[in-house]
Design a protein around this motif. Structure first.
Motif, mmCIF file in Angstrom:
data_model
loop_
_atom_site.group_PDB
_atom_site.id
_atom_site.type_symbol
_atom_site.label_atom_id
_atom_site.label_comp_id
_atom_site.label_asym_id
_atom_site.label_seq_id
_atom_site.Cartn_x
_atom_site.Cartn_y
_atom_site.Cartn_z
ATOM 1 N N ALA A 18 0.810 -1.218 0.000
ATOM 2 C CA ALA A 18 0.000 0.000 0.000
ATOM 3 C C ALA A 18 0.843 1.267 0.000
ATOM 4 C CB ALA A 18 -0.926 0.009 1.222
ATOM 5 N N ASP A 19 2.158 1.163 0.261
ATOM 6 C CA ASP A 19 3.010 2.351 0.303
ATOM 7 C C ASP A 19 3.357 2.878 -1.087
ATOM 8 O OD1 ASP A 19 3.195 2.433 3.110
ATOM 9 O OD2 ASP A 19 4.780 0.909 3.107
ATOM 10 N N TYR A 20 3.165 2.069 -2.114
ATOM 11 C CA TYR A 20 3.577 2.461 -3.464
ATOM 12 C C TYR A 20 2.499 3.327 -4.106
ATOM 13 C CZ TYR A 20 7.382 -0.856 -2.914
ATOM 14 O OH TYR A 20 8.500 -1.503 -2.466
ATOM 15 N N GLN A 21 2.909 4.481 -4.645
ATOM 16 C CA GLN A 21 1.940 5.432 -5.181
ATOM 17 C C GLN A 21 2.500 6.146 -6.409
ATOM 18 O OE1 GLN A 21 1.533 8.009 -1.713
ATOM 19 N NE2 GLN A 21 3.162 9.350 -2.439
ATOM 20 N N LYS A 22 1.601 6.658 -7.228
ATOM 21 C CA LYS A 22 1.995 7.456 -8.385
ATOM 22 C C LYS A 22 2.566 8.797 -7.917
ATOM 23 C CE LYS A 22 -1.622 5.725 -11.520
ATOM 24 N NZ LYS A 22 -2.768 6.140 -12.385
ATOM 25 N N ALA A 23 3.375 9.407 -8.781
ATOM 26 C CA ALA A 23 3.891 10.747 -8.495
ATOM 27 C C ALA A 23 4.071 11.496 -9.804
ATOM 28 C CB ALA A 23 5.203 10.681 -7.737
ATOM 29 N N THR A 24 3.818 12.782 -9.772
ATOM 30 C CA THR A 24 4.094 13.650 -10.916
ATOM 31 C C THR A 24 5.498 14.215 -10.772
ATOM 32 O OG1 THR A 24 1.762 14.240 -11.166
ATOM 33 C CG2 THR A 24 3.391 15.717 -12.153
ATOM 34 N N GLN A 25 6.316 13.995 -11.787
ATOM 35 C CA GLN A 25 7.714 14.406 -11.768
ATOM 36 C C GLN A 25 7.919 15.582 -12.721
ATOM 37 O OE1 GLN A 25 8.015 12.513 -9.281
ATOM 38 N NE2 GLN A 25 9.549 10.949 -9.780
ATOM 39 N N ARG A 26 8.666 16.569 -12.267
ATOM 40 C CA ARG A 26 8.943 17.752 -13.083
ATOM 41 C C ARG A 26 10.448 17.978 -13.150
ATOM 42 N NH1 ARG A 26 4.370 18.928 -10.039
ATOM 43 N NH2 ARG A 26 2.535 19.551 -11.267
ATOM 44 N N VAL A 27 10.945 18.134 -14.369
ATOM 45 C CA VAL A 27 12.359 18.421 -14.596
ATOM 46 C C VAL A 27 12.454 19.834 -15.152
ATOM 47 C CG1 VAL A 27 14.444 17.778 -15.840
ATOM 48 C CG2 VAL A 27 12.894 15.998 -15.003
ATOM 49 N N PHE A 28 13.145 20.720 -14.419
ATOM 50 C CA PHE A 28 13.194 22.143 -14.755
ATOM 51 C C PHE A 28 14.390 22.440 -15.644
ATOM 52 C CE2 PHE A 28 10.332 21.895 -11.302
ATOM 53 C CZ PHE A 28 9.519 23.019 -11.337
ATOM 54 N N ARG A 29 14.224 23.503 -16.460
ATOM 55 C CA ARG A 29 15.266 23.869 -17.431
ATOM 56 C C ARG A 29 15.195 25.367 -17.700
ATOM 57 N NH1 ARG A 29 11.481 24.331 -20.710
ATOM 58 N NH2 ARG A 29 9.870 22.797 -21.184
ATOM 59 N N THR A 30 15.415 26.137 -16.648
ATOM 60 C CA THR A 30 15.369 27.599 -16.739
ATOM 61 C C THR A 30 16.719 28.183 -16.330
ATOM 62 O OG1 THR A 30 14.657 27.864 -14.436
ATOM 63 C CG2 THR A 30 12.929 27.515 -16.087
ATOM 64 N N ARG A 31 16.819 29.518 -16.425
ATOM 65 C CA ARG A 31 18.055 30.159 -15.970
ATOM 66 C C ARG A 31 18.285 29.911 -14.480
ATOM 67 N NH1 ARG A 31 17.089 36.102 -18.361
ATOM 68 N NH2 ARG A 31 14.981 35.496 -17.740
ATOM 69 N N LYS A 32 17.213 29.884 -13.699
ATOM 70 C CA LYS A 32 17.337 29.644 -12.263
ATOM 71 C C LYS A 32 17.596 28.175 -11.965
ATOM 72 C CE LYS A 32 14.929 30.374 -7.858
ATOM 73 N NZ LYS A 32 13.680 30.861 -7.196
ATOM 74 N N TYR A 33 16.950 27.308 -12.714
ATOM 75 C CA TYR A 33 17.089 25.870 -12.519
ATOM 76 C C TYR A 33 17.534 25.210 -13.816
ATOM 77 C CZ TYR A 33 14.225 26.887 -8.382
ATOM 78 O OH TYR A 33 13.738 27.401 -7.200
ATOM 79 N N PRO A 34 18.811 25.392 -14.174
ATOM 80 C CA PRO A 34 19.285 24.922 -15.490
ATOM 81 C C PRO A 34 19.753 23.470 -15.465
ATOM 82 C CG PRO A 34 21.015 26.171 -14.409
ATOM 83 C CD PRO A 34 19.849 26.148 -13.448
ATOM 84 N N SER A 35 18.847 22.539 -15.644
ATOM 85 C CA SER A 35 19.252 21.134 -15.701
ATOM 86 C C SER A 35 20.233 20.932 -16.853
ATOM 87 C CB SER A 35 18.029 20.234 -15.895
ATOM 88 O OG SER A 35 17.194 20.279 -14.757
ATOM 89 N N HIS A 36 21.320 20.231 -16.569
ATOM 90 C CA HIS A 36 22.344 20.048 -17.599
ATOM 91 C C HIS A 36 23.269 18.906 -17.234
ATOM 92 C CE1 HIS A 36 24.375 22.565 -14.579
ATOM 93 N NE2 HIS A 36 25.493 21.991 -14.994
ATOM 94 N N LEU A 37 24.064 18.481 -18.209
ATOM 95 C CA LEU A 37 25.165 17.560 -17.992
ATOM 96 C C LEU A 37 26.472 18.303 -18.180
ATOM 97 C CD1 LEU A 37 23.020 15.317 -18.125
ATOM 98 C CD2 LEU A 37 24.651 13.963 -19.468
ATOM 99 N N SER A 38 27.420 18.070 -17.286
ATOM 100 C CA SER A 38 28.763 18.616 -17.441
ATOM 101 C C SER A 38 29.626 17.556 -18.108
ATOM 102 C CB SER A 38 29.342 18.995 -16.073
ATOM 103 O OG SER A 38 30.665 19.475 -16.216
ATOM 104 N N LEU A 39 30.128 17.889 -19.294
ATOM 105 C CA LEU A 39 30.917 16.943 -20.086
ATOM 106 C C LEU A 39 32.376 17.383 -20.155
ATOM 107 C CD1 LEU A 39 28.577 16.300 -23.163
ATOM 108 C CD2 LEU A 39 28.741 14.979 -21.038
ATOM 109 N N PRO A 40 33.326 16.465 -19.972
ATOM 110 C CA PRO A 40 34.752 16.797 -20.101
ATOM 111 C C PRO A 40 35.187 16.694 -21.562
ATOM 112 C CG PRO A 40 34.521 14.545 -19.352
ATOM 113 C CD PRO A 40 33.119 15.083 -19.527
ATOM 114 N N VAL A 41 34.959 17.735 -22.330
ATOM 115 C CA VAL A 41 35.279 17.721 -23.757
ATOM 116 C C VAL A 41 36.790 17.873 -23.927
ATOM 117 C CG1 VAL A 41 34.914 18.860 -25.968
ATOM 118 C CG2 VAL A 41 33.021 18.643 -24.339
ATOM 119 N N ILE A 42 37.375 16.989 -24.704
ATOM 120 C CA ILE A 42 38.828 16.954 -24.837
ATOM 121 C C ILE A 42 39.246 17.176 -26.276
ATOM 122 C CG2 ILE A 42 38.893 14.438 -25.183
ATOM 123 C CD1 ILE A 42 41.525 14.425 -23.541
#
Length: 625
Positions: free
Chosen positions: A593-617
């Motif tokens: 009974a503990d398992y439940q649905k959830a709404t997930q939000r991934v932000f991509r703004t200047r304040k919350y800039p989701s990104h990957l840091s890549l070591p480009v060589i």
């Protein structure tokens, strides 16, 4: 050092699957010489300092009269078929000439004593304490005194658990131990290796491995009553049902999972980081970019020792392999990914064999670079004077944008602030294509990390962002880190991030690979541990948090015309157990009974800039062909 290019041939999946359970994988070759004709085999129960005797097989070459070093491999998987390794993994070493020693560890197969999964290092203040280091040292001491024709030197190697045993031996080594090669060795069973990743439990692997190792003294596969284990694990329900229905409190390691759901002293005592403060023995660390079991462990062990390597005795090799994929066959391909050369054969012939010969026989000049890594994508071996490299590396941020766009340009304006999906534990995202056969001995487990990710792309509970076709090659070498700004409507959540190389739709080199989505790096983080793995906390619903997810070291070239993609999801089943998405003190004791649905939000703004840091060589010079 010359690195030949050989014609590509794709190995059979059955060959890859054999890697999983062998003490070290063994691959018979047609017309190969029967090892029994080359060696004299003897068996001994070698006594340890506490009186426990360990079952040991010793193979002495018949035609050699000069003193030879020992090559020792200790294993929990059984030594009955050890000789098969002389036609595969150990062929080049056998041709060079060694006395080979294979040993069942305590409590496994024909050895005496009690088996303890990943027995932690002993208390040095207790003169009667034992561990895998003392057992290795006691074995070497006995061999030196009782096996004629040795040159007073020993080496150790092994893959996976035998690799871990090799590291244990070098913590407090016998003086005769002169070279070790820990291969795919786990370093921390809670943070990054077999049983957990960032605290998220590896359900199918953990459950099946415990059954394999602790049902009896031998290897025992769990018997599923469904062909598709995805359905079996879903029907299992909450983790609390495992002991109720199947293990009934009789499996020590599963009980440890239940009793230690956080990064407490139990897990920290097993982890290697605190013990690796000296390089006492030359070490050749080996890993595979698509290791489905212990990728980060070998890298962590190398990095920990590298801080103390004042005599240049610490080496690293990483190739385009799965777990133990360098030990048998030619290594020209993995799954559908072709590397255009025999990478495994090259490693065994040109790296492993001369390395041991140098340190155990004083033979030849050692030409091994500090770090030798296979750059996937471009398919070339690249030497490095240090790893990770610093010279020529520029960290670049790859940002999420609206409409599924991915770009090195930072968000210029906010607009729509996030992308969203509903994560439903009752309908989780499979980690590989169904039907998912058992981990052991199923053929899908060894190659799932190279599987085409289009099977989940555009699912409503998987978000994707991708670049435009690249106008030039983008090569990376070093650590990849995801910075995910995200919120959940629940009070706990998992976040899975995958970095993907998307092949051109019109792929002239191999039209069947057009549009292929190759996972280059991936990892999961459990939200409850965002502030520390030892003190879980509920997530505040709908509050934006930054999740920093280390995707580990990688060297890969995203080639011109390809696209770079990032996928994000919250279930990866059943390789990762389902997060209830409701905070419970101990997920191993959660109720259905503990398992439940959830709404997930991934932000991509200047304040919350989701990104990957890549070591480009800047493209380093490839090794001479």
């Amino acid at each position: 050092m010359t690195y030949p290019t050989l014609s590509p041939v794709r190995p059979a999946l059955l060959t890859v699957a054999v890697l999983l359970l062998a003490l070290v994988p063994a691959f018979a070759q047609e017309n190969a010489l029967d090892p029994a004709q080359r060696f004299t085999r003897t068996e001994s129960l070698i006594p340890m300092r506490d009186g426990v005797r360990l079952n040991t097989a010793i193979y002495t070459p018949k035609e050699r009269t000069d003193p030879l070093p020992f090559i020792m491999l200790r294993t929990p998987y059984g030594i009955d078929k050890a000789a098969r390794n002389f036609t595969g993994y150990l062929k080049e070493l056998a041709d060079e000439g060694y006395i080979f020693v294979f040993q069942d560890i305590r409590g496994r197969h024909n050895s005496e004593g009690r088996f303890v999964m990943c027995r932690p290092p002993r208390d040095h203040n207790d003169p009667k304490a034992i561990d895998e280091s003392t057992d290795a040292a006691d074995t070497i001491d006995w061999l030196l005194k009782n096996v004629p024709g040795n040159n007073s030197r020993a080496g150790m190697l092994g893959v996976s658990y035998p690799g871990w045993l090799t590291v244990m031996a070098m913590l407090d080594p016998h003086p005769a131990l002169k070279a070790v090669s820990p291969q795919a060795a786990p370093a921390d069973m809670f943070l990054n290796d077999d049983f957990h990743h960032n605290g998220a439990f590896r359900l199918s692997y953990g459950f099946e491995y415990v059954a394999l190792m602790e049902t009896s003294k031998g290897n025992t596969d769990f018997k599923f009553d469904r062909k598709d284990t995805f359905e079996w694990y879903l029907h299992l329900g909450a983790l609390g049902n495992v002991n109720n229905r199947y293990f009934h409190g009789k499996m020590p390691t599963w009980n440890d999972f239940v009793g230690h759901p956080n990064y407490d002293a139990f897990w920290k005592k097993q982890a290697f980081a605190g013990y690796l403060d000296q390089v006492k023995v030359p070490a050749l660390h080996v890993a595979g970019w698509w290791d489905q079991e212990d990728f980060s462990g070998a890298l962590k062990i190398y990095a920990s020792l590298e801080k103390h390597d004042t005599k240049n005795l610490n080496y690293l090799v990483v190739g385009p392999w799965n777990h133990g994929g360098w030990t048998g066959g030619e290594g020209k391909a993995l799954g559908k990914i072709d590397f255009n050369q025999a990478t495994g054969k090259y490693f065994r012939e040109k790296v492993q064999a001369p390395w041991f010969a140098h340190f155990l026989k004083d033979k030849g000049k050692l030409e091994q670079p500090e770090a030798l890594l296979f750059e996937t994508g471009s398919n070339r071996w690249v030497p490095h004077e240090r790893w990770p490299p610093r010279q020529g590396v520029t960290p670049r941020k790859l940002y999420f944008h609206p409409e599924g766009r991915l770009s090195f340009d930072a968000p210029a304006k906010d607009g729509k602030k996030y992308d969203a999906y509903v994560s439903d534990p009752a309908h989780p995202v499979p980690y590989r294509q169904r039907p998912i056969e058992p981990t052991y001995p199923g053929p899908g487990w060894p190659v799932w990390l190279t599987e085409d990710q289009r099977f989940v792309h555009l699912r409503p509970d998987v978000l994707s962002w991708e670049t435009e076709p690249l106008t030039e090659d983008v090569a990376i070498a070093g650590d990849i880190v995801a910075h995910l700004f995200a919120a959940t409507s629940g009070t706990d959540s998992d976040w899975v991030v995958k970095l993907i190389d998307v092949y051109p739709e019109d792929y002239a080199k191999d039209p069947k690979m057009g549009g292929y989505q190759l996972m280059v790096a991936s990892e999961v983080v459990r939200g409850r541990f965002r502030k520390g793995f030892d003190k879980p906390e509920p997530v505040k619903p709908n509050q934006v948090n930054e999740y920093t997810i280390d995707l580990y070291w990688r060297t890969h070239c995203f080639q011109k015309g390809h696209r770079i993609m990032v996928q994000v999801q919250s279930t990866w089943f059943p390789v990762i157990d389902r997060n209830p998405q409701k905070f419970v003190a101990n997920i191993f004791e959660a109720k259905d009974a503990d398992y439940q649905k959830a709404t997930q939000r991934v932000f991509r703004t200047r304040k919350y800039p989701s990104h990957l840091s890549l070591p480009v060589i800047e493209r380093p010079r490839p090794l001479e062909k």
